[in-house]
Design an enzyme around this catalytic site. Structure first.
Site, PDB file in Angstrom:
ATOM      1  N   GLU A  86       1.037  -8.184   2.840  1.00 18.22           N
ATOM      2  CA  GLU A  86       0.877  -7.281   3.988  1.00 18.22           C
ATOM      3  C   GLU A  86       1.332  -7.971   5.263  1.00 18.22           C
ATOM      4  OE1 GLU A  86      -2.767  -4.343   2.564  1.00 18.22           O
ATOM      5  OE2 GLU A  86      -3.047  -5.663   4.301  1.00 18.22           O
ATOM      6  N   GLY A 142      -0.634  -5.918  -2.358  1.00 18.49           N
ATOM      7  CA  GLY A 142       0.604  -6.670  -2.190  1.00 18.49           C
ATOM      8  C   GLY A 142       0.622  -7.399  -0.851  1.00 18.49           C
ATOM      9  N   THR A 198      -2.025   2.103  -7.940  1.00 17.88           N
ATOM     10  CA  THR A 198      -3.161   2.785  -8.577  1.00 17.88           C
ATOM     11  C   THR A 198      -2.689   3.799  -9.603  1.00 17.88           C
ATOM     12  OG1 THR A 198      -4.462   2.514  -6.546  1.00 17.88           O
ATOM     13  CG2 THR A 198      -5.219   4.158  -8.134  1.00 17.88           C
ATOM     14  N   SER A 209      -5.200   4.498  -0.201  1.00 15.51           N
ATOM     15  CA  SER A 209      -4.944   3.066  -0.301  1.00 15.51           C
ATOM     16  C   SER A 209      -6.162   2.343  -0.860  1.00 15.51           C
ATOM     17  CB  SER A 209      -4.607   2.504   1.089  1.00 15.51           C
ATOM     18  OG  SER A 209      -4.460   1.112   1.039  1.00 15.51           O
ATOM     19  N   SER A 210      -5.951   1.479  -1.871  1.00 19.81           N
ATOM     20  CA  SER A 210      -7.034   0.669  -2.430  1.00 19.81           C
ATOM     21  C   SER A 210      -7.343  -0.445  -1.438  1.00 19.81           C
ATOM     22  CB  SER A 210      -6.621   0.068  -3.775  1.00 19.81           C
ATOM     23  OG  SER A 210      -6.373   1.067  -4.716  1.00 19.81           O
ATOM     24  N   SER A 232       0.840  -1.189   0.000  1.00 17.99           N
ATOM     25  CA  SER A 232       0.000   0.000   0.000  1.00 17.99           C
ATOM     26  C   SER A 232       0.881   1.248   0.000  1.00 17.99           C
ATOM     27  CB  SER A 232      -0.903  -0.005   1.237  1.00 17.99           C
ATOM     28  OG  SER A 232      -1.672   1.172   1.299  1.00 17.99           O
ATOM     29  N   GLY A 233       0.634   2.154  -0.941  1.00 17.74           N
ATOM     30  CA  GLY A 233       1.429   3.370  -1.052  1.00 17.74           C
ATOM     31  C   GLY A 233       2.589   3.260  -2.005  1.00 17.74           C
ATOM     32  N   ASN A 280      -0.695   4.865   3.575  1.00 13.47           N
ATOM     33  CA  ASN A 280      -1.037   5.487   2.299  1.00 13.47           C
ATOM     34  C   ASN A 280      -2.314   6.295   2.469  1.00 13.47           C
ATOM     35  OD1 ASN A 280      -1.344   6.192  -0.343  1.00 13.47           O
ATOM     36  ND2 ASN A 280      -1.793   4.146  -1.100  1.00 13.47           N
TER      37      ASN A 280
END
Length: 1068
Positions: free
Chosen positions: A373, A371, A131, A179-180, A126-127, A176
């Site tokens: 985590e 990804g 995206t 973050s998605s 994330s980050g 992030n």
């Protein structure tokens, strides 16, 4: 799939930046652009050093073969412009520096060339920029693909889907700000010409628990804050919301409703414009509002321990649940509503991008997935995400090995088995039937009796007690047991160990809704549910009543479906890395990047890619580049390219184990071999430039001169022959044309008295042109000259008479134009008829001369001038306009044209009043005038030179007799059914203001009142412009109208004559 490529580090024909990366010293400074060419490819330290060198030079992209590694710089780089897109269009993958545009372009052109499907897998923490990478690929396809109206609509919908899905599926987390919180797979569909014709989106594992709970310094999904902060007052009032996030329980748990890097108001406008349908607008707003209202429902225990609604107006507000169960039911309903709404919204986006054409098409898929985590506390969501990454890693290794093996077999190169970690054992640990973690979790959720998270952990210990990749507090040794809590279990993933806390596993996997909530939902009769029952909520209610599916099983099934989709396509990979945790530009955290390199399996992929040969290239490309290094191949090789390459590498001293010769390519095992060849070529390139200047001797020069002389003689002879032929053909053509013209002229002369035919048409046209040319030079100079008009030929008798009358009228017009001063006296006369004896200030205005206009065309805005110039501007004057509500003064311009009066701002037409709509005009006292005509109410204006302006208006509008002068106050129309009053008085100082009684008070002194007026316009009661009694002869307007009509007819007639006469002019 077999891909052919070359790595020309010095491509002299493309981009000079490659020179920097190609030289040996530059390689030391900015690193290698392809990790496959890294000598120490097994060293993680060398891998990181190369990344860091490139990152320090703002080179954020690096290849591992066809895999693209991207390091987030956390700053804007000028590498995504339209110019950059043009550079990468249609270029070989390794021909330019690494870039995401290169990967997108090669995936696109490979798809067209091979007519098969591809996908681009984008992964990372994330980050890390997943995206943004997906957006850049979509933008590249939107620019690079062919463009039509239909295709633009499809591409617009694809681009607009991003802000909508980000609003409903992204949120701020600790790592992030955007973050998605879901996985997204988008198929972009192309036809056989390469046009983007449709798209389809699949969503995976939305983090619904975020709707009801957020950790400290985290936020709910963006859409909640965007609606509350950016929504219009009317919309918020309709939804029962307030523009304060602190009033909603679901928005304040993370204590960071306001984030400096997020502008919720601007994002709300973007999302609102991207929601392409009003029905979707309405449903989405109501659903978001309902979730916020659910979060504010609070419960208190009664005397029996049952939950009661706090501050409820219901007669029976007791719920047959405890407070904890009631809160759980409330949150479960909120999560179910939001999760189902997100699925419905994705389906609506898919409907808008659906390809209606069923013909053959290919697709490029974009997979933007979370990804690996690893948090301080890892729960059910991290377990599902890491399981997904295990499956994708398994697929990744399989497809990479398959691609490598296919290329080796196609080139007849022996395949060498690759040693790598096969994570199938971990995938089986999670998904195996009857024994895997997901199966045990499902059994525990569905079995009768009291099931808890700890009983689930006990069942895992029974089933997996001997598994090498699973350990718990009970199964661990003494040393490991110190690092585990009693409610934890640890899995050894391909990327490392991850410890999971079982608390919440059963409840999150159940996603349970109580039957009471289902029954109540079916009985809801509010306006919202009734209106949307055909759309969202009928689907939602069916979902509530359907058989309950376990979340982990659902995710497992969807992941298997995704795996099947990806296995049927050719892969491309983008691995995104975070450069630092603080998201600061220019910082490279070695520990963090090393951690991500490990979890993304980049070293594993590099080992697979380097298992055989580091470099491969087609024979013709290799020979064309390096042939100067061998005398036998320079400057030309006459034989087969493969034989030339064999001669070249033998001359360079390649050892047998350093290369292999395939069917179409040469394979080089070690990067140092290629670098040595490249460096030798760099030296040879400069020597060749010096040698070419010294090799031209006198003999070669003499031969060149002789050849040049011979070529000049041959060329001169051919030019002379061609020139003579051209001149002869031109002379012959002129004679033939002259014969034809003379024949036509004679035939026309003989038939000149007959009706117009093909024989005499050009002759008659010549006669007309000749007569008109003579008439042009002999026109009468005076109105009284009746005899000097030329006698016309018979064919122009009628036309001559019309022209004579027209010329006479034009001379009369010139005469009248010469009496401008007299006309101005006539305007004074009209003013006298209207105002003499009726207005006290009239005598003071007699001595002031009138002018043609008070505003020149240069002072009128160009846009306004272009809009009204065709109507003919007759008069213009500066005015002051007063608002009907509040009477605020605003400077404006009043412009009179032939058909209407315009009230103009600096660059905009504020009001257009047609003269035909004006009904009357009133002058309320000695110094003021009210003019009304406007559909929205009376238009109130003030102007200098009152008598001049009204006289001009009456003349232009031709309504002089409609002007009346009255005394006292004037009523005006503010809007339909509401009137206002203008009162007038005299004072020491002129002023206009709103009185306490709401009337407009006009105070004027004797000096300034002479030439000022207040004007108001209204469609129903006004009208300024009576019948104008023109003091000139009564038949003069009719003369001008007739002359204008005749002029139009004659002009058309003359154009016909002129076109015919031009053809006859050749006779002269």
């Amino acid at each position: 799939m077999c891909r052919c490529f070359v790595v020309p580090l010095f491509h002299l024909h493309r981009v000079r930046v490659l020179d920097m990366e190609g030289a040996l010293t530059a390689r030391d400074r900015v690193g290698i652009q392809d990790f496959v060419l890294l000598d120490a490819h097994t060293s993680e330290t060398a891998f990181l050093d190369n990344l860091k060198k490139r990152f320090s030079e703002d080179l954020i992209y690096t290849y591992i073969g066809t895999l693209l590694v991207s390091v987030n710089p956390y700053k804007e780089l000028d590498i995504y412009s339209k110019k950059q897109m043009d550079i990468y269009m249609g270029v070989n993958f390794f021909e330019l520096p690494p870039h995401i545009f290169a990967l997108a372009d090669n995936a696109y052109h490979t798809m067209l060339a091979e007519a098969n499907n591809h996908f681009i897998l984008i992964s990372g923490e994330s980050g890390a920029g997943k995206t943004e990478a997906s957006k850049k690929i979509l933008q590249y396809y939107a620019v690079s693909c062919p463009s039509t109206t239909l295709l633009d609509n499809v591409r617009d919908r694809m681009l607009l889907s991003n802000p909508v899905l980000e609003a409903f599926g992204n949120s701020k987390t600790l790592k992030n700000d955007n973050s998605s919180r879901f996985g997204k797979y988008m198929d972009i569909q192309f036809d056989i010409q390469g046009d983007a014709v449709g798209g389809h989106i699949l969503g995976y594992l939305l983090e619904k628990s975020r709707v009801v709970h957020q950790n400290h310094r985290e936020r709910n999904f963006h859409i909640f804050y965007q609606l509350v902060k950016g929504g219009e007052e009317d919309l918020l009032h309709q939804l029962g919301l307030e523009s304060n996030c602190q009033h909603y329980s679901y928005l304040v748990q993370g204590e960071c409703a306001n984030v400096a890097s997020i502008n919720d108001k601007n994002d709300w406008k973007t999302v609102r414009n991207a929601l392409f349908c009003d029905d979707i607008h309405s449903i989405a707003y109501w659903v978001i509002a309902s979730v916020l209202h659910l979060g504010n429902v609070q419960f208190e225990p009664d005397s029996k321990g049952y939950a009661t609604l706090n501050n409820s107006t219901l007669h029976n507000n007791t719920i047959p649940f405890t407070v904890d169960h009631a809160i759980y039911a409330r949150d479960a309903l909120a999560k179910a509503i939001y999760g189902r709404t997100f699925t419905w919204l994705v389906n609506k986006i898919n409907d808008s991008m659906e390809n209606k054409d069923s013909s053959c098409k290919t697709v490029i898929g974009l997979l933007d997935i979370y990804g690996f985590e690893v948090f301080y506390v890892n729960s059910f969501e991290q377990f599902c995400i890491n399981y997904c990454n295990e499956k994708l890693q398994q697929l990744f290794i399989q497809l990479t090995l398959k691609s490598e093996q296919e290329e080796y077999e196609a080139e007849n190169i022996g395949w060498e088995p690759v040693q790598f970690f096969n994570n199938k054992i971990i995938c089986d640990l999670v998904e195996e039937k009857h024994r895997g973690i997901i199966s045990v979790l499902d059994e525990e959720c569905l079995r009768p009796g009291e099931a808890t998270d700890l009983t689930f952990l006990e069942r895992l210990e029974e089933k997996l007690d001997s598994h090498p990749h699973f350990v718990t507090h009970k199964l661990a040794d003494k040393k490991t047991r110190k690092t585990l809590e009693r409610g934890d279990f640890r899995l050894l993933h391909y990327a490392g160990e991850v410890t999971y806390c079982v608390v919440g596993f059963l409840s999150k996997n159940n996603d349970l809704l109580y039957r009471n909530i289902k029954d109540v939902s079916l009985q809801v009769s509010t306006h919202v549910l009734c209106e949307t029952r055909k759309g969202l909520f009928n689907w939602f209610l069916n979902y509530l009543l359907s058989c309950r599916l376990i979340v982990a099983s659902q995710f497992k099934s969807s992941l298997l479906g995704l795996t099947d989709i990806l296995m049927s396509k050719e892969p491309w990979y983008v691995r995104c890395l975070k450069s630092n945790e603080s998201q600061q530009p220019g910082q490279f955290d070695d520990v963090l990047v090393r951690h991500q390199v490990k979890y993304l399996g980049l070293m594993e992929h590099l080992r697979v890619r380097r298992a055989g040969f580091a470099y491969r290239c087609r024979y013709d490309v290799f020979l064309q580049r390096y042939k100067p290094l061998c005398p036998a191949t320079w400057p030309y090789w006459r034989g087969v390219a493969a034989e030339g390459v064999e001669v070249l590498v033998q001359h360079l001293g390649y050892l047998p184990d350093e290369y292999k010769m395939g069917r179409t390519k040469i394979f080089i095992r070690h990067p140092r071999t290629l670098f040595a060849t490249e460096d030798a070529f760099e030296v040879c390139k400069h020597d060749l430039g010096k040698d070419r200047k010294t090799k031209i001797n006198q003999e070669v020069l003499f031969i060149c001169i002789e050849i040049l002389t011979l070529l000049i003689d041959i060329t001169a002879s051919r030019i002379q022959t061609c020139w003579r032929g051209v001149q002869a053909r031109k002379a012959k053509g002129r004679r033939q044309w002259a014969v034809k013209v003379i024949k036509k002229f004679i035939k026309g002369y003989m038939a000149r008295g007959e009706a117009k035919t093909t024989d005499n048409s050009e002759y008659l046209a010549f006669v007309r042109q000749n007569y008109l040319n003579r008439l042009k030079d002999n026109l009468p100079k005076m109105v009284l000259d009746k005899t000097s008009w030329l006698t016309p030929p018979p064919v122009l008798t009628e036309t001559s008479e019309i022209l004579r009358q027209l010329h006479m009228r034009l001379m009369v017009r010139k005469y009248i134009r010469g009496i401008t001063a007299q006309q101005k006296l006539q305007l004074k006369g009209i003013t006298s008829v209207i105002f003499k004896g009726k207005k006290d200030s009239y005598p003071q205005s007699v001595s002031q001369p009138y002018v043609d206009t008070r505003i020149s065309e240069q002072d009128i805005n160009m846009k306004v001038l272009q809009m009204i110039r065709h109507e003919g501007i007759k008069y213009s004057i500066p005015i002051v306009k007063y608002d009907r509500n509040g009477f605020k003064a605003r400077p404006r311009q009043l412009i009179l044209t032939q058909t209407a009066a315009y009230v103009v701002d600096d660059a905009k037409i504020k009001q257009r009043v047609l003269y035909t709509t004006l009904k009357g005009e009133h002058s309320p006292n000695a110094i003021q005038c009210v003019l009304t005509s406007c559909a929205q109410g009376d238009l109130i204006m003030q102007c200098d030179h009152l008598f001049e302006a009204l006289t001009k208006l009456s003349v232009v509008a031709n309504k002089q007799s409609a002007i009346n002068v009255v005394q006292g106050s004037v009523k005006f129309q503010m809007k339909a059914g509401k009137e206002g009053i203008v009162e007038f008085s005299s004072g020491q100082e002129s002023m206009v203001y709103k009185d306490k009684n709401g009337h407009l008070m006009v105070v004027s002194d004797a000096v300034t009142a002479a030439e000022r007026g207040l004007v108001a316009c209204s469609q129903t009661c006004l009208c300024c412009l009576g019948q104008l009694l023109w003091p000139l002869p009564h038949n003069l307007p009719q003369i001008w109208d007739q002359a204008r009509a005749q002029l139009v007819r004659i002009t058309c007639f003359l154009l016909t004559f002129i076109l015919a006469a031009r053809r006859m002019s050749r006779l002269q």
